[in-house]
Design an enzyme around this catalytic site. Structure first.
Site, PDB file in Angstrom:
ATOM      1  N   HIS A 123     -62.027  40.742  25.217  1.00  0.00           N
ATOM      2  CA  HIS A 123     -63.326  39.952  25.596  1.00  0.00           C
ATOM      3  C   HIS A 123     -64.665  40.650  25.352  1.00  0.00           C
ATOM      4  O   HIS A 123     -65.585  39.996  25.363  1.00  0.00           O
ATOM      5  CB  HIS A 123     -63.233  39.626  26.952  1.00  0.00           C
ATOM      6  CG  HIS A 123     -61.853  38.670  27.292  1.00  0.00           C
ATOM      7  ND1 HIS A 123     -61.589  37.572  26.669  1.00  0.00           N
ATOM      8  CD2 HIS A 123     -60.907  38.722  28.218  1.00  0.00           C
ATOM      9  CE1 HIS A 123     -60.443  37.008  27.079  1.00  0.00           C
ATOM     10  NE2 HIS A 123     -59.887  37.812  28.118  1.00  0.00           N
ATOM     11  N   ASP A 160     -52.270  38.108  24.081  1.00  0.00           N
ATOM     12  CA  ASP A 160     -52.484  38.056  25.343  1.00  0.00           C
ATOM     13  C   ASP A 160     -52.868  36.557  25.744  1.00  0.00           C
ATOM     14  O   ASP A 160     -53.267  35.716  24.971  1.00  0.00           O
ATOM     15  CB  ASP A 160     -54.069  38.688  25.522  1.00  0.00           C
ATOM     16  CG  ASP A 160     -54.662  38.866  26.937  1.00  0.00           C
ATOM     17  OD1 ASP A 160     -54.531  40.100  27.520  1.00  0.00           O
ATOM     18  OD2 ASP A 160     -54.862  37.909  27.430  1.00  0.00           O
ATOM     19  N   HIS A 162     -55.048  35.133  27.193  1.00  0.00           N
ATOM     20  CA  HIS A 162     -56.514  34.794  26.952  1.00  0.00           C
ATOM     21  C   HIS A 162     -56.897  34.840  25.499  1.00  0.00           C
ATOM     22  O   HIS A 162     -56.608  35.804  24.813  1.00  0.00           O
ATOM     23  CB  HIS A 162     -57.592  35.394  27.823  1.00  0.00           C
ATOM     24  CG  HIS A 162     -57.307  35.323  29.354  1.00  0.00           C
ATOM     25  ND1 HIS A 162     -56.443  36.559  30.128  1.00  0.00           N
ATOM     26  CD2 HIS A 162     -57.359  34.423  30.252  1.00  0.00           C
ATOM     27  CE1 HIS A 162     -56.038  35.954  31.111  1.00  0.00           C
ATOM     28  NE2 HIS A 162     -56.858  34.979  31.448  1.00  0.00           N
ATOM     29  N   ASP A 247     -50.210  39.182  30.388  1.00  0.00           N
ATOM     30  CA  ASP A 247     -50.357  38.211  31.402  1.00  0.00           C
ATOM     31  C   ASP A 247     -50.014  36.791  30.974  1.00  0.00           C
ATOM     32  O   ASP A 247     -50.112  35.799  31.737  1.00  0.00           O
ATOM     33  CB  ASP A 247     -51.907  38.291  31.568  1.00  0.00           C
ATOM     34  CG  ASP A 247     -52.697  38.383  30.376  1.00  0.00           C
ATOM     35  OD1 ASP A 247     -52.062  38.142  29.095  1.00  0.00           O
ATOM     36  OD2 ASP A 247     -53.931  38.588  30.613  1.00  0.00           O
TER      37      ASP A 247
HETATM   38 ZN   LIG Z   1     -55.606  38.343  29.336  1.00  0.00          ZN
END
Ligand SMILES: [Zn+2]
Length: 316
Positions: A123, A160, A162, A247
Protein backbone atom coordinates in the site's frame (compact mmCIF):
# COMPACT_ATOMS: atom_id res chain seq x y z
CA UNK A 1 17.70 -24.47 -2.66
CA UNK A 2 15.24 -21.78 -1.69
CA UNK A 3 16.51 -18.57 -0.11
CA UNK A 4 14.80 -17.79 3.21
CA UNK A 5 14.91 -14.40 4.91
CA UNK A 6 13.33 -14.78 8.33
CA UNK A 7 15.24 -12.79 10.93
CA UNK A 8 14.38 -11.37 14.37
CA UNK A 9 15.23 -7.82 13.22
CA UNK A 10 11.74 -7.57 11.73
CA UNK A 11 10.24 -7.82 15.23
CA UNK A 12 11.80 -4.45 16.09
CA UNK A 13 9.24 -2.44 14.13
CA UNK A 14 7.14 -2.05 17.29
CA UNK A 15 3.67 -0.71 16.66
CA UNK A 16 2.00 -1.29 20.04
CA UNK A 17 -1.70 -2.12 20.02
CA UNK A 18 -2.04 -2.32 16.24
CA UNK A 19 -3.12 -5.11 13.85
CA UNK A 20 0.27 -4.98 12.07
CA UNK A 21 2.35 -5.90 15.12
CA UNK A 22 5.41 -8.01 15.75
CA UNK A 23 3.33 -10.92 17.07
CA UNK A 24 2.10 -11.52 13.50
CA UNK A 25 5.38 -13.20 12.59
CA UNK A 26 6.53 -14.47 15.99
CA UNK A 27 5.27 -18.03 15.54
CA UNK A 28 6.80 -18.52 12.09
CA UNK A 29 10.33 -19.70 13.04
CA UNK A 30 9.06 -22.46 15.32
CA UNK A 31 6.50 -23.59 12.75
CA UNK A 32 9.11 -23.77 9.96
CA UNK A 33 11.51 -25.64 12.27
CA UNK A 34 8.78 -28.15 13.22
CA UNK A 35 8.16 -28.84 9.54
CA UNK A 36 11.91 -29.14 8.87
CA UNK A 37 11.62 -26.39 6.26
CA UNK A 38 14.22 -23.94 7.52
CA UNK A 39 16.91 -26.61 7.31
CA UNK A 40 16.10 -27.06 3.63
CA UNK A 41 16.65 -23.37 2.82
CA UNK A 42 19.69 -21.13 2.55
CA UNK A 43 19.74 -18.06 4.81
CA UNK A 44 21.70 -15.25 3.14
CA UNK A 45 22.99 -12.16 4.88
CA UNK A 46 21.91 -8.86 3.41
CA UNK A 47 22.12 -5.11 3.95
CA UNK A 48 19.76 -2.17 4.22
CA UNK A 49 18.50 -0.86 0.92
CA UNK A 50 20.70 1.76 -0.69
CA UNK A 51 19.17 5.24 -0.73
CA UNK A 52 19.35 5.41 -4.53
CA UNK A 53 17.15 2.29 -4.76
CA UNK A 54 14.72 3.63 -2.18
CA UNK A 55 14.39 6.98 -3.93
CA UNK A 56 13.91 5.30 -7.32
CA UNK A 57 10.38 4.59 -6.00
CA UNK A 58 9.85 7.02 -3.09
CA UNK A 59 10.16 10.80 -2.96
CA UNK A 60 13.33 11.84 -1.08
CA UNK A 61 11.24 14.19 1.07
CA UNK A 62 9.03 11.27 2.17
CA UNK A 63 12.08 9.10 2.98
CA UNK A 64 13.44 11.95 5.11
CA UNK A 65 10.07 12.34 6.82
CA UNK A 66 10.10 8.66 7.86
CA UNK A 67 13.68 8.98 9.14
CA UNK A 68 12.95 12.11 11.11
CA UNK A 69 9.72 10.85 12.73
CA UNK A 70 11.29 7.51 13.72
CA UNK A 71 14.43 9.12 15.13
CA UNK A 72 12.38 11.58 17.14
CA UNK A 73 10.60 8.73 18.91
CA UNK A 74 8.02 7.53 16.37
CA UNK A 75 4.30 8.10 16.00
CA UNK A 76 1.62 7.98 13.33
CA UNK A 77 2.65 8.55 9.74
CA UNK A 78 -0.15 8.76 7.21
CA UNK A 79 -3.19 6.57 7.26
CA UNK A 80 -3.19 3.83 9.92
CA UNK A 81 0.59 3.46 9.89
CA UNK A 82 2.77 3.71 12.99
CA UNK A 83 6.52 4.14 13.45
CA UNK A 84 8.67 3.21 16.45
CA UNK A 85 12.22 4.54 16.94
CA UNK A 86 13.63 1.47 15.13
CA UNK A 87 11.11 1.51 12.28
CA UNK A 88 13.18 3.45 9.75
CA UNK A 89 16.08 1.01 10.09
CA UNK A 90 13.80 -2.04 9.99
CA UNK A 91 11.97 -0.69 6.91
CA UNK A 92 15.34 -0.20 5.18
CA UNK A 93 16.20 -3.82 6.03
CA UNK A 94 12.85 -5.02 4.62
CA UNK A 95 13.36 -3.20 1.32
CA UNK A 96 17.00 -4.30 1.27
CA UNK A 97 15.86 -7.88 1.75
CA UNK A 98 13.57 -7.65 -1.29
CA UNK A 99 16.44 -6.28 -3.40
CA UNK A 100 18.95 -8.84 -2.14
CA UNK A 101 16.59 -11.73 -2.86
CA UNK A 102 15.71 -10.44 -6.34
CA UNK A 103 19.34 -9.81 -7.17
CA UNK A 104 20.46 -13.29 -6.11
CA UNK A 105 17.60 -14.94 -8.00
CA UNK A 106 18.19 -12.87 -11.15
CA UNK A 107 21.89 -13.75 -11.06
CA UNK A 108 20.96 -17.43 -10.82
CA UNK A 109 22.31 -18.12 -7.32
CA UNK A 110 19.04 -19.80 -6.43
CA UNK A 111 15.70 -20.02 -8.19
CA UNK A 112 13.32 -18.93 -5.47
CA UNK A 113 13.27 -16.78 -2.36
CA UNK A 114 10.86 -16.03 0.47
CA UNK A 115 11.20 -12.76 2.40
CA UNK A 116 9.29 -12.77 5.70
CA UNK A 117 9.57 -9.07 6.35
CA UNK A 118 7.82 -6.30 8.26
CA UNK A 119 6.65 -3.61 7.73
CA UNK A 120 4.69 -4.77 4.67
CA UNK A 121 4.85 -2.68 1.50
CA UNK A 122 2.17 -2.95 -1.15
CA UNK A 123 0.00 0.00 0.00
CA UNK A 124 2.99 2.36 0.36
CA UNK A 125 2.72 5.13 -2.22
CA UNK A 126 5.68 6.95 -3.76
CA UNK A 127 5.02 10.00 -1.58
CA UNK A 128 3.32 8.72 1.55
CA UNK A 129 2.73 5.82 3.95
CA UNK A 130 -0.57 3.97 3.84
CA UNK A 131 -2.32 0.89 5.22
CA UNK A 132 0.42 -0.30 7.65
CA UNK A 133 3.04 0.03 4.86
CA UNK A 134 6.10 2.32 5.01
CA UNK A 135 8.28 1.56 1.96
CA UNK A 136 7.03 -0.52 -0.97
CA UNK A 137 9.44 -3.45 -0.73
CA UNK A 138 8.26 -5.31 -3.81
CA UNK A 139 8.11 -2.17 -5.97
CA UNK A 140 11.66 -1.22 -4.95
CA UNK A 141 12.90 -4.69 -5.96
CA UNK A 142 10.99 -4.61 -9.26
CA UNK A 143 12.33 -1.15 -10.06
CA UNK A 144 15.88 -2.28 -9.31
CA UNK A 145 15.40 -5.30 -11.57
CA UNK A 146 14.40 -3.22 -14.60
CA UNK A 147 16.53 -0.10 -14.00
CA UNK A 148 19.76 -1.58 -12.68
CA UNK A 149 19.78 -5.24 -13.62
CA UNK A 150 18.37 -4.49 -17.05
CA UNK A 151 15.47 -6.93 -17.11
CA UNK A 152 12.95 -6.03 -19.80
CA UNK A 153 9.90 -7.60 -18.17
CA UNK A 154 8.93 -8.33 -14.56
CA UNK A 155 5.57 -9.64 -13.33
CA UNK A 156 4.23 -8.76 -9.87
CA UNK A 157 1.42 -11.02 -8.63
CA UNK A 158 -0.48 -9.75 -5.56
CA UNK A 159 -2.87 -12.13 -3.80
CA UNK A 160 -3.18 -10.18 -0.55
CA UNK A 161 -6.89 -9.69 0.23
CA UNK A 162 -6.40 -5.94 -0.30
CA UNK A 163 -5.61 -4.22 -3.58
CA UNK A 164 -1.89 -3.43 -3.96
CA UNK A 165 -2.51 0.22 -4.77
CA UNK A 166 1.04 1.41 -4.06
CA UNK A 167 2.56 -1.12 -6.43
CA UNK A 168 -0.02 -0.31 -9.09
CA UNK A 169 0.68 3.42 -8.78
CA UNK A 170 4.45 2.88 -9.06
CA UNK A 171 4.22 1.00 -12.35
CA UNK A 172 1.00 2.47 -13.79
CA UNK A 173 2.71 3.79 -16.92
CA UNK A 174 5.75 1.48 -16.94
CA UNK A 175 5.45 -1.27 -19.59
CA UNK A 176 8.39 -3.18 -18.10
CA UNK A 177 6.50 -4.24 -14.96
CA UNK A 178 3.19 -6.08 -15.23
CA UNK A 179 0.95 -5.99 -12.16
CA UNK A 180 -1.82 -8.50 -11.40
CA UNK A 181 -3.87 -8.11 -8.22
CA UNK A 182 -6.74 -10.30 -7.02
CA UNK A 183 -8.54 -8.79 -4.05
CA UNK A 184 -11.78 -8.59 -2.14
CA UNK A 185 -14.13 -5.96 -3.54
CA UNK A 186 -15.52 -3.62 -2.38
CA UNK A 187 -12.90 -3.36 0.35
CA UNK A 188 -9.96 -1.31 1.60
CA UNK A 189 -8.30 0.70 0.01
CA UNK A 190 -11.11 1.19 -2.54
CA UNK A 191 -8.97 1.01 -5.68
CA UNK A 192 -8.46 -1.97 -7.99
CA UNK A 193 -11.53 -2.01 -10.22
CA UNK A 194 -11.41 -3.91 -13.50
CA UNK A 195 -11.15 -0.74 -15.56
CA UNK A 196 -7.83 0.22 -13.92
CA UNK A 197 -5.50 -1.28 -16.53
CA UNK A 198 -2.50 1.07 -16.65
CA UNK A 199 -1.85 4.22 -18.62
CA UNK A 200 0.50 5.74 -21.19
CA UNK A 201 3.20 3.31 -22.25
CA UNK A 202 1.95 0.96 -19.51
CA UNK A 203 -1.61 0.71 -20.86
CA UNK A 204 -2.71 -2.91 -20.55
CA UNK A 205 0.09 -3.94 -18.16
CA UNK A 206 -2.09 -3.72 -15.02
CA UNK A 207 -4.74 -6.38 -14.43
CA UNK A 208 -7.18 -6.17 -11.52
CA UNK A 209 -9.42 -9.01 -10.41
CA UNK A 210 -11.85 -7.60 -7.85
CA UNK A 211 -13.86 -10.47 -6.31
CA UNK A 212 -16.88 -10.42 -4.00
CA UNK A 213 -16.56 -11.39 -0.34
CA UNK A 214 -18.84 -14.40 -0.82
CA UNK A 215 -17.06 -15.94 -3.84
CA UNK A 216 -16.49 -19.71 -3.61
CA UNK A 217 -12.95 -20.98 -3.11
CA UNK A 218 -13.15 -22.92 -6.37
CA UNK A 219 -14.28 -19.88 -8.35
CA UNK A 220 -11.57 -17.70 -6.77
CA UNK A 221 -8.84 -20.19 -7.66
CA UNK A 222 -10.21 -20.68 -11.20
CA UNK A 223 -10.40 -16.95 -11.85
CA UNK A 224 -6.89 -16.42 -10.50
CA UNK A 225 -5.43 -19.24 -12.58
CA UNK A 226 -7.11 -18.26 -15.84
CA UNK A 227 -6.20 -14.59 -15.52
CA UNK A 228 -2.64 -15.30 -14.41
CA UNK A 229 -1.96 -17.70 -17.29
CA UNK A 230 -3.25 -15.23 -19.88
CA UNK A 231 -1.51 -12.22 -18.36
CA UNK A 232 1.83 -14.03 -17.99
CA UNK A 233 1.66 -15.03 -21.66
CA UNK A 234 1.19 -11.36 -22.49
CA UNK A 235 3.93 -10.01 -20.18
CA UNK A 236 6.41 -12.87 -20.77
CA UNK A 237 8.22 -12.13 -17.47
CA UNK A 238 11.90 -12.83 -16.84
CA UNK A 239 11.20 -12.65 -13.09
CA UNK A 240 8.04 -13.15 -11.04
CA UNK A 241 7.58 -11.30 -7.75
CA UNK A 242 4.74 -12.22 -5.39
CA UNK A 243 3.01 -10.02 -2.82
CA UNK A 244 2.06 -12.92 -0.57
CA UNK A 245 -0.51 -11.71 1.92
CA UNK A 246 -2.31 -14.33 3.96
CA UNK A 247 -5.20 -12.13 5.04
CA UNK A 248 -7.53 -13.72 2.46
CA UNK A 249 -7.76 -16.65 4.90
CA UNK A 250 -11.23 -17.43 6.26
CA UNK A 251 -10.00 -16.95 9.82
CA UNK A 252 -8.16 -13.67 9.29
CA UNK A 253 -9.58 -10.97 11.59
CA UNK A 254 -9.17 -8.21 8.97
CA UNK A 255 -9.62 -9.96 5.62
CA UNK A 256 -12.58 -12.11 6.70
CA UNK A 257 -12.56 -13.75 3.28
CA UNK A 258 -13.00 -17.35 2.12
CA UNK A 259 -9.68 -19.13 1.61
CA UNK A 260 -8.42 -22.10 3.63
CA UNK A 261 -4.78 -22.76 4.46
CA UNK A 262 -4.38 -25.35 1.68
CA UNK A 263 -5.57 -22.85 -0.94
CA UNK A 264 -2.29 -20.97 -0.53
CA UNK A 265 -0.52 -24.12 -1.78
CA UNK A 266 -2.57 -23.85 -4.98
CA UNK A 267 -1.82 -20.12 -5.36
CA UNK A 268 1.89 -20.84 -4.81
CA UNK A 269 1.86 -23.62 -7.40
CA UNK A 270 0.12 -21.48 -10.01
CA UNK A 271 2.59 -18.62 -9.59
CA UNK A 272 5.52 -21.05 -9.79
CA UNK A 273 3.96 -22.56 -12.93
CA UNK A 274 4.13 -19.22 -14.73
CA UNK A 275 7.63 -18.56 -13.33
CA UNK A 276 8.70 -21.95 -14.71
CA UNK A 277 7.01 -21.34 -18.05
CA UNK A 278 8.43 -17.87 -18.68
CA UNK A 279 11.15 -16.95 -16.19
CA UNK A 280 13.30 -20.05 -15.78
CA UNK A 281 11.58 -20.59 -12.41
CA UNK A 282 12.77 -17.27 -10.97
CA UNK A 283 10.33 -16.26 -8.22
CA UNK A 284 10.66 -14.04 -5.16
CA UNK A 285 7.87 -13.91 -2.59
CA UNK A 286 7.35 -11.06 -0.12
CA UNK A 287 5.16 -11.26 2.98
CA UNK A 288 2.42 -8.64 2.97
CA UNK A 289 -0.70 -8.95 5.20
CA UNK A 290 -2.02 -11.69 7.49
CA UNK A 291 -3.12 -10.81 11.01
CA UNK A 292 -3.73 -14.04 12.95
CA UNK A 293 -0.30 -15.21 14.13
CA UNK A 294 -1.13 -18.94 14.10
CA UNK A 295 -2.75 -18.82 10.65
CA UNK A 296 0.11 -16.74 9.24
CA UNK A 297 2.60 -19.36 10.48
CA UNK A 298 0.52 -22.19 8.98
CA UNK A 299 0.09 -20.42 5.63
CA UNK A 300 3.77 -19.45 5.42
CA UNK A 301 4.69 -23.09 6.08
CA UNK A 302 2.40 -24.29 3.28
CA UNK A 303 3.72 -21.60 0.92
CA UNK A 304 7.38 -22.37 1.65
CA UNK A 305 6.82 -26.12 1.52
CA UNK A 306 5.53 -25.85 -2.04
CA UNK A 307 8.52 -23.69 -3.00
CA UNK A 308 11.02 -26.09 -1.43
CA UNK A 309 9.38 -29.12 -3.02
CA UNK A 310 9.38 -27.47 -6.43
CA UNK A 311 13.07 -26.83 -6.14
CA UNK A 312 13.58 -30.46 -5.19
CA UNK A 313 11.59 -31.62 -8.22
CA UNK A 314 13.40 -29.40 -10.65
CA UNK A 315 16.45 -30.48 -12.58
CA UNK A 316 19.14 -28.26 -11.15
ZN1 LIG B 1 -3.85 -7.05 3.14
Amino acid sequence: MTLLYNEPCFLQHETGFHPERADRIRLIPERLAQAGLDARCRRPEWERVARRRLTAVHAPSYVDEVWSLAKSGGGEIGSETVLSPCSYDVALLAAGCACDAAERVIRGEDRRALCLVRPPGHHAMPGYAMGFCVFNNIAIAAKMAVDELRLDRVLVVDWDVHHGNGTQATFWDDPRVGFLSIHRWPFYPGTGSEDETGGGAGAGTTLNLPVPGNISRREYLDRFTDALDGFAAKIKPQLVLTSAGFDAHRGDPIGQFVLETEDFAVLTDRVMDVADAWAGGKMVSMLEGGYDPRLVADCVAVHLERMVQRNGDAVE
